[in-house]
Design an enzyme around this catalytic site. Sequence first.
Site: not given
Ligand code: BES
Ligand code: ZN
Ligand code: ZN
Length: 488
Positions: A263, A342, A340, A258, A270, A344, A281
């Site tokens: 992000d 994103e 968010d 990824k 966020k 996947r 990210d």
């Molecule tokens: N990049 C984030 C995941 C992340 C969060 C990595 C904190 C490192 C530290 C990812 O893109 C994300 O925001 N995922 C969401 C998914 C949710 C919206 C289903 C998350 O983990 O909140």
């Molecule tokens: Zn992310």
């Molecule tokens: Zn995200």
Amino acid sequence: MGQILFNSTLDSKIPAVVVVFKKDDGLMWAQAQEGFPKDVLTRAKEDGLKGSTGSTLLIRPDQGKPAARLLLVGAGSRKEADLHVLRRLAAKAAHWALEAKPKALAFLVPNELGSYVEEAQAIVEGLILGGYRFQKHQSKAEPVALPPKILLVGPAVARKSIEEGIRRGEIFAQAANFSRDLINEPPSLKTPETLGRIAKSLAGKGIRATVFNKAQLKRLKMNALLGVNRGSAHPPVLVHLHYKPVGRARKRIAIVGKGITFDSGGLSLKTADGMMTMKYDMAGSSIVFGVFQALAKLRPDVEVHGIAPITENMPGHDAYKPGDVVRAYNGKSIEVLNTDAEGRVVLSDALSYAAKLPVDEIIDAATLTGAATIALGRSYAALMSNNQSLVDRLQSAAEKSGEKMWRLPLEPAYRDHIRSKVADLKNIGNAGEAGTIIGGLFLEEFVDGKPWAHLDIASCGWSGDGAVWGAPGAVGVMVRTFLHHILN
Ligand code: BES
Ligand code: ZN
Ligand code: ZN
């Protein structure tokens, strides 16, 4: 970088790092140092060194023998010590050297915790990973660095083995540090275009680099990656690195990472705190870069494809919106309910692309879910896979690198959670329910049944306090594990 060399003797003027073990009633030398004066240990004990793992004491032995300065590093009890302990001790020694700035440093290979090759590799990895600092944006006149000359000391008969360990340790750790440099780089200085150029710079020596630009991605119908990119001022790229050995390949592997260079969450924005570290990210893609830097030097008889979908995730006047539907490269449609989630989405294109390559297995690494940290804490990557043999082989590679992964189930019953009412899939599941697994189940839809493993490194990829190798920020995780897996 300075030089790391084999030497068969200690030089009394060069401070030497030696491993000591903890015993019930005191301390003991590691095997290679058994002839060392006992009174040094007695004094060390009096000075409070207990020998527990990671404890250190600098001592000046009488008459400057075997060296004017010895840095004793505790390895705990002999029974419990192993190569990982040794790697961590070497990192400790590196921290000492960054402060004390000796002109040279010797490290006695203990001949106690593994073969000479393994011990030398572990020591060199520990020194280079522990000696890493990200200083490129600090205006200090003199950056801190490891001593220009480092000697690994062992018996003359072990020269070949120790030199081989040094070579591997340097390649492995430099690759991980390369990955850390990319992750630590400020987000606006590592746009997709910049990373695409870095990918190109890795070409040569059996490596081909293809960087698909926005127009090419449109032609390829990578509409998921393009969808995530819509809020950004910087066009996306998809990097495809390909290492092919000269002779017949023993196995063929695709690694996918990824690459979200920042992000923000997109329109599902966020919080300020939540995006503070979001330059990391793209850690998954930086693993791909690190691995390929090492492949050019290692040149194994294994064919490796490295794929990285790279874009920012930003809100913008044309940003993709909750409710939008995008169609991935394999034809499956995705309803985006949270912009968010994103990672996947961009990986759906990248994994579909990897699944069409002639490979035996696909492994992806992604900072996919905050839930991975909730589930496992910062010491483990979350592993999900549709293939037991691949899991076993990855676990054995992780055993060698000292990095940890813990398997989570791809529970079929949860597949319903990502069924969409308007598209084939939606990009989120039920709030508060198995977020990391949901991410894995989503990705599984794009690998076409091929042997595949997914590593969620949102947990272990970043160390805010530098607890892992001493430098706060990127850990450089999974580069060494992937290299072991490829070489195995
Ligand atoms: N990049 C984030 C995941 C992340 C969060 C990595 C904190 C490192 C530290 C990812 O893109 C994300 O925001 N995922 C969401 C998914 C949710 C919206 C289903 C998350 O983990 O909140
Ligand atoms: Zn992310
Ligand atoms: Zn995200």
